[in-house]
Design a protein around this motif. Structure first.
Motif, PDB file in Angstrom:
ATOM      1  N   ARG A  87       0.827  -1.209   0.000  1.00 29.23           N
ATOM      2  CA  ARG A  87       0.000   0.000   0.000  1.00 29.23           C
ATOM      3  C   ARG A  87       0.860   1.257   0.000  1.00 29.23           C
ATOM      4  O   ARG A  87       1.713   1.433   0.865  1.00 29.23           O
ATOM      5  CB  ARG A  87      -0.940  -0.029   1.206  1.00 29.23           C
ATOM      6  CG  ARG A  87      -2.040  -1.074   1.050  1.00 29.23           C
ATOM      7  CD  ARG A  87      -2.792  -1.332   2.339  1.00 29.23           C
ATOM      8  NE  ARG A  87      -2.082  -2.233   3.225  1.00 29.23           N
ATOM      9  CZ  ARG A  87      -1.723  -1.935   4.458  1.00 29.23           C
ATOM     10  NH1 ARG A  87      -1.966  -0.743   4.963  1.00 29.23           N
ATOM     11  NH2 ARG A  87      -1.100  -2.828   5.207  1.00 29.23           N
ATOM     12  N   LEU A  89       0.784   5.549  -0.228  1.00 32.00           N
ATOM     13  CA  LEU A  89      -0.101   6.665   0.096  1.00 32.00           C
ATOM     14  C   LEU A  89       0.456   7.986  -0.427  1.00 32.00           C
ATOM     15  O   LEU A  89       1.548   8.407  -0.047  1.00 32.00           O
ATOM     16  CB  LEU A  89      -0.290   6.770   1.610  1.00 32.00           C
ATOM     17  CG  LEU A  89      -1.156   7.943   2.095  1.00 32.00           C
ATOM     18  CD1 LEU A  89      -2.592   7.804   1.599  1.00 32.00           C
ATOM     19  CD2 LEU A  89      -1.115   8.056   3.621  1.00 32.00           C
ATOM     20  N   TRP A 119       1.936   1.265   5.425  1.00 36.63           N
ATOM     21  CA  TRP A 119       1.887   2.250   4.338  1.00 36.63           C
ATOM     22  C   TRP A 119       3.284   2.795   4.038  1.00 36.63           C
ATOM     23  O   TRP A 119       4.074   3.052   4.938  1.00 36.63           O
ATOM     24  CB  TRP A 119       0.968   3.416   4.709  1.00 36.63           C
ATOM     25  CG  TRP A 119      -0.458   2.987   4.785  1.00 36.63           C
ATOM     26  CD1 TRP A 119      -1.135   2.580   5.904  1.00 36.63           C
ATOM     27  CD2 TRP A 119      -1.373   2.895   3.697  1.00 36.63           C
ATOM     28  NE1 TRP A 119      -2.427   2.241   5.575  1.00 36.63           N
ATOM     29  CE2 TRP A 119      -2.607   2.422   4.226  1.00 36.63           C
ATOM     30  CE3 TRP A 119      -1.289   3.170   2.339  1.00 36.63           C
ATOM     31  CZ2 TRP A 119      -3.719   2.215   3.433  1.00 36.63           C
ATOM     32  CZ3 TRP A 119      -2.399   2.959   1.541  1.00 36.63           C
ATOM     33  CH2 TRP A 119      -3.603   2.482   2.088  1.00 36.63           C
TER      34      TRP A 119
END
Length: 273
Positions: A87, A89, A119
């Motif tokens: 992931r 961001l 993240w």
């Protein structure tokens, strides 16, 4: 907030499997503010985690374009550790790692909370290529906001004609808008991440827009009532206020004939052009 606006040049969009934005995990009022169909923040969180994991596998890479979580930050960001995949961001204005709204000191304080939840925090604007085509990604569109005020204009990418994927607006309209922007927020996609092959098809349609779009008999008839042939061609290729600034020819390539027909009918009735 910080003064600089960092951009990540040479970002590898080919490595991305899904893109999304604006989940607002843990935000108690977002269902009221964005008219979401949830009775509680717990229900919203659970549904969004389930829909994410239904699509995203452990080995997939997801690019999140900001406004991930609000509320008690350790709790709301912490619950995103349940999401599948690698992931990434791009900070939005509501993220505690956003240079648009946070000081450098605050960002360094909160960054470990995001990293502990899995993240990788990136720059505010990504500039790279997808299958050889240049592409931008940002939380913010070139122009537009979820409120009547145009916020964070200094943090937005510069519009030089390069296609942009973005969030921020909470618009529930599907994806493409304007001539080269695509909104990927969860409010437009049933609270699910967007497979990047959807973006690939959109980028392909932009590549084909120099072709003459197919004009139906109905559109041709409406154009004949309004314009001489040269003016009709100019109308098809011009940015149109009744289509939120999009060019009719671009919408025809995307299969949105009904929107073009509606715009022509507005003009027949003496509406704005």
């Amino acid at each position: 907030m910080t003064d600089e606006r960092p951009e990540a040049m040479g970002f590898d969009f080919d490595a991305i499997d899904f893109v999304t934005s604006d989940h607002h995990f843990g935000h108690a009022r977002i269902s009221e503010l964005a008219d979401r169909p949830f009775d509680s923040v717990d229900e919203m969180n659970a549904v969004m985690v389930e829909r994410w994991n239904d699509l995203v596998g452990p080995d997939d890479t997801v690019l999140h374009l900001g406004d991930l979580a609000l509320g008690p930050i350790e709790q709301s960001v912490g619950l995103t550790s349940r999401l599948n995949g690698r992931r990434l961001l791009v900070p939005g204005n509501h993220d505690r790692v956003s240079p648009a709204t946070q000081s450098n000191r605050a960002i360094e304080r909160f960054r470990p909370i995001y990293e502990d939840a899995g993240w990788t925090v990136l720059s505010e604007v990504l500039d790279g290529h997808r299958h050889g085509r240049r592409l931008l990604a940002s939380h913010y569109p070139f122009v537009g906001d979820s409120t009547g005020t145009e916020r964070h204009s200094s943090r937005r990418p510069n519009d030089s004609g390069v296609p942009l994927v973005h969030g921020h607006t909470h618009d529930r309209g599907f994806g493409p808008h304007g001539s080269h922007e695509f909104h990927v927020g969860v409010d437009a996609f049933d609270f699910r991440p967007v497979p990047f092959d959807v973006i690939d098809r959109w980028l392909g349609s932009l590549s084909d827009m120099r072709r003459d779009a197919p004009v139906s008999v109905e559109i041709a008839g409406l154009l004949d009532r309004l314009y001489v042939p040269s003016a009709a061609q100019a109308w098809l290729r011009g940015h149109n206020a009744n289509l939120d600034g999009a060019r009719p020819i671009d919408l025809l390539v995307l299969g949105r004939e009904s929107d073009v027909i509606d715009a022509l009918k507005i003009e027949l009735e003496g509406g704005m052009t």
